[in-house]
Design a protein around this motif. Structure first.
Motif, PDB file in Angstrom:
ATOM      1  N   PHE A   1       0.861  -1.184   0.000  1.00  0.00           N
ATOM      2  CA  PHE A   1       0.000   0.000   0.000  1.00  0.00           C
ATOM      3  C   PHE A   1       0.897   1.233   0.000  1.00  0.00           C
ATOM      4  CE2 PHE A   1      -2.217   3.399   2.289  1.00  0.00           C
ATOM      5  CZ  PHE A   1      -3.381   3.483   1.537  1.00  0.00           C
ATOM      6  N   THR A   2       0.702   2.094  -0.991  1.00  0.00           N
ATOM      7  CA  THR A   2       1.541   3.293  -1.088  1.00  0.00           C
ATOM      8  C   THR A   2       1.051   4.349  -0.101  1.00  0.00           C
ATOM      9  OG1 THR A   2       2.042   2.870  -3.412  1.00  0.00           O
ATOM     10  CG2 THR A   2       2.394   5.118  -2.607  1.00  0.00           C
ATOM     11  N   LEU A   3       1.929   4.724   0.835  1.00  0.00           N
ATOM     12  CA  LEU A   3       1.564   5.708   1.853  1.00  0.00           C
ATOM     13  C   LEU A   3       1.669   7.124   1.303  1.00  0.00           C
ATOM     14  CD1 LEU A   3       3.468   4.311   4.969  1.00  0.00           C
ATOM     15  CD2 LEU A   3       1.040   4.074   4.415  1.00  0.00           C
ATOM     16  N   PRO A   4       0.767   8.008   1.715  1.00  0.00           N
ATOM     17  CA  PRO A   4       0.944   9.422   1.349  1.00  0.00           C
ATOM     18  C   PRO A   4       2.185   9.976   2.024  1.00  0.00           C
ATOM     19  CG  PRO A   4      -0.831   9.150   2.954  1.00  0.00           C
ATOM     20  CD  PRO A   4      -0.424   7.766   2.550  1.00  0.00           C
ATOM     21  N   ALA A   5       2.802  10.958   1.396  1.00  0.00           N
ATOM     22  CA  ALA A   5       4.010  11.553   1.983  1.00  0.00           C
ATOM     23  C   ALA A   5       3.650  12.303   3.254  1.00  0.00           C
ATOM     24  CB  ALA A   5       4.664  12.489   0.983  1.00  0.00           C
ATOM     25  N   PRO A   6       4.499  12.258   4.287  1.00  0.00           N
ATOM     26  CA  PRO A   6       4.223  13.010   5.514  1.00  0.00           C
ATOM     27  C   PRO A   6       4.408  14.509   5.297  1.00  0.00           C
ATOM     28  CG  PRO A   6       6.378  11.997   5.637  1.00  0.00           C
ATOM     29  CD  PRO A   6       5.760  11.505   4.361  1.00  0.00           C
ATOM     30  N   LYS A   7       4.001  15.296   6.286  1.00  0.00           N
ATOM     31  CA  LYS A   7       4.121  16.758   6.182  1.00  0.00           C
ATOM     32  C   LYS A   7       5.580  17.198   6.215  1.00  0.00           C
ATOM     33  CE  LYS A   7      -0.388  17.714   8.241  1.00  0.00           C
ATOM     34  NZ  LYS A   7      -1.122  18.311   9.391  1.00  0.00           N
ATOM     35  N   GLN A   8       6.419  16.345   6.750  1.00  0.00           N
ATOM     36  CA  GLN A   8       7.834  16.695   6.882  1.00  0.00           C
ATOM     37  C   GLN A   8       8.668  15.422   6.750  1.00  0.00           C
ATOM     38  OE1 GLN A   8       9.240  19.648   9.966  1.00  0.00           O
ATOM     39  NE2 GLN A   8      10.019  17.809  10.922  1.00  0.00           N
ATOM     40  N   VAL A   9       9.789  15.494   6.041  1.00  0.00           N
ATOM     41  CA  VAL A   9      10.692  14.344   5.960  1.00  0.00           C
ATOM     42  C   VAL A   9      12.061  14.736   6.513  1.00  0.00           C
ATOM     43  CG1 VAL A   9       9.547  13.232   4.000  1.00  0.00           C
ATOM     44  CG2 VAL A   9      11.376  14.898   3.583  1.00  0.00           C
ATOM     45  N   VAL A  10      12.746  13.737   7.079  1.00  0.00           N
ATOM     46  CA  VAL A  10      14.085  13.941   7.641  1.00  0.00           C
ATOM     47  C   VAL A  10      15.027  13.008   6.886  1.00  0.00           C
ATOM     48  CG1 VAL A  10      15.503  13.817   9.714  1.00  0.00           C
ATOM     49  CG2 VAL A  10      13.104  14.520   9.884  1.00  0.00           C
TER      50      VAL A  10
END
Length: 440
Positions: A24-33
């Motif tokens: 299942f492809t997850l939506p991108a989070p609001k912030q990535v590190v």
């Protein structure tokens, strides 16, 4: 038909609870590190500064060393911080934090748009390097460096590791079932990049549907074979896989290249295939989130999301956790926090309940020899543990402690419940430190 395998090893319960759950492809989070070290070798230096706008797939960190791999933004947005963050190994690493603008505006694809037939071996390795592709089975060795044979060596064969022998993990299994055509494209590119004459894909016989799917994919291909293997741990370790498939033995202290072989994880082949197809660098990967979570599953997740994002995607904790492990239960690393960035080589998040991590009572060694029988590397863990406890580097070197791959099979079978894996790691540390001091 007698299946191929290696000597030693163990048969822990598989617990492949998610093997039938599609990616299942997850939506991108609001912030990535984005950690600046997601590989073995030199850590990257940032190519951007706070306040810069970046595109999805844009290179944001790199290092000129031969053993290194660049990192890329997995979203479009703005750089909001650069500095140390907590990491899965318990240390801190430098990372670039990017606020996601939600637009997924893409950077220019990597490569000139040439078909594989038009590319040279050097050009393919250069594309793989530029795309930041590393070993995706956990080790994280930069793939382009692995594909380059040093002077005097020749790569004769390519072995693709599709075994996924760690209990609980199924993300490689799902990649095989759902994207075998992309994997095949990747294997073709890897063959051309190395000049190898043949590729063998090792798959466990118990991975339902995987062998059939790969057989269909390679049916019309010359020089690529699927090899069914016994379901045993650590069947996926390089030396065991090479021996099981080819009968060749990597010498003590040596590398697969010493017997003319390069091993790549099946996820790595997928990443190369997708690069050839789309020109996108390695900014997302498959991952299994399982154990004591409400909705275990397999996900396609952006590099740079947090472990807490993945646990939330799996419905959150089903009960109060006893341990959160990055990777499988045998070789994975327990985490002290879930605010840890997800990286290219992370294969799974395993949540164990408090009951599952209760320590068993430990007794003295009863010299049963079970650890010796289980060791796939033909070591004698009971003696090595004693030498490690005593800091005896002479004994540790005599009994080849550095050949230990920390698979944990010795500790798994020990009836005295001795922390043998811990002793192996301590012993390796003693010898490594001694050799470094001797060079000065």
């Amino acid at each position: 038909m007698r299946l191929k395998t290696f000597k030693g090893g163990i048969h822990p319960p598989a617990n492949k609870l998610t093997s039938q759950m599609p990616l299942f492809t997850l939506p991108a989070p609001k912030q990535v590190v984005i950690a600046l070290q997601q590989h073995i070798g030199a850590p990257c230096q940032p190519l951007v500064k706070v306040g810069d706008a970046v595109l999805m797939g844009q290179k944001i960190g790199d290092h000129p060393a031969a053993i290194s791999a660049p990192v890329h933004s997995s979203v479009s947005g703005k750089v909001v911080a650069i500095g140390p963050v907590n990491f899965s190994n318990g240390k801190t690493v430098n990372a670039i934090t990017i606020a996601n603008d939600g637009l997924d505006n893409k950077a220019e694809p990597i490569g000139s748009g040439k078909a594989l037939a038009e590319l040279t071996d050097l050009e393919i390795r250069s594309l793989i390097r530029e795309a930041g592709i590393v070993g995706m089975g956990g080790a994280g060795f930069p793939t382009a460096a692995k594909l380059t044979a040093p002077a005097g060596k020749k790569i004769e064969m390519l072995v693709i590791n599709g075994v996924e022998c760690e209990p609980y993990l199924t993300c490689d299994h799902r990649i095989i079932l759902e994207q075998s055509a992309v994997i095949l494209d990747g294997i073709k590119a890897l063959l051309k990049a190395t000049g190898a004459g043949h590729a063998y894909i090792g798959v466990k016989i118990t991975m339902e549907g995987a062998i059939e799917e790969l057989h269909k994919a390679v049916l019309m291909e010359k020089g690529i074979d699927v090899v069914p293997l016994v379901s045993k741990y650590p069947q996926g370790e390089e030396r065991q896989l090479i021996y099981a498939i080819t009968g060749r033995e990597v010498p003590s202290g040596g590398l697969p290249l010493d017997v003319g072989i390069v091993v790549c994880n099946i996820g790595t082949a997928w990443a190369v295939g997708r690069l050839m197809e789309t020109g996108m660098p390695l900014i997302e990967r498959s991952v299994t989130v399982t154990g004591a979570v409400k909705k275990p599953g397999n996900f396609m997740a952006r590099v740079g999301c947090m472990v807490s994002d993945l646990i939330e995607a799996a419905g959150g904790y089903a009960e109060e956790p006893g341990s959160v492990i990055m990777g499988g239960p045998l070789t994975g690393l327990p985490q002290f926090s879930t605010e840890i960035p997800f990286t290219k080589q992370n294969t799974g998040i395993l949540v164990l309940s408090k009951k599952e991590v209760q320590p068993a009572p430990m007794t003295d060694c009863i010299h049963c020899g079970s650890c010796i029988g289980a060791c796939a590397y033909r070591l004698m863990p009971l003696y090595l543990a004693k030498y490690a406890a005593a800091g005896n580097t002479t004994g540790l070197e005599k009994y080849n402690i550095l050949d230990c791959r920390e698979c944990g099979a010795c500790a798994y079978v020990c009836p005295a419940k001795l922390p043998l894996l811990h002793y192996m790691r301590v012993g390796k540390g003693y010898v490594t430190a001694k050799r470094a001091a001797d060079k000065k």
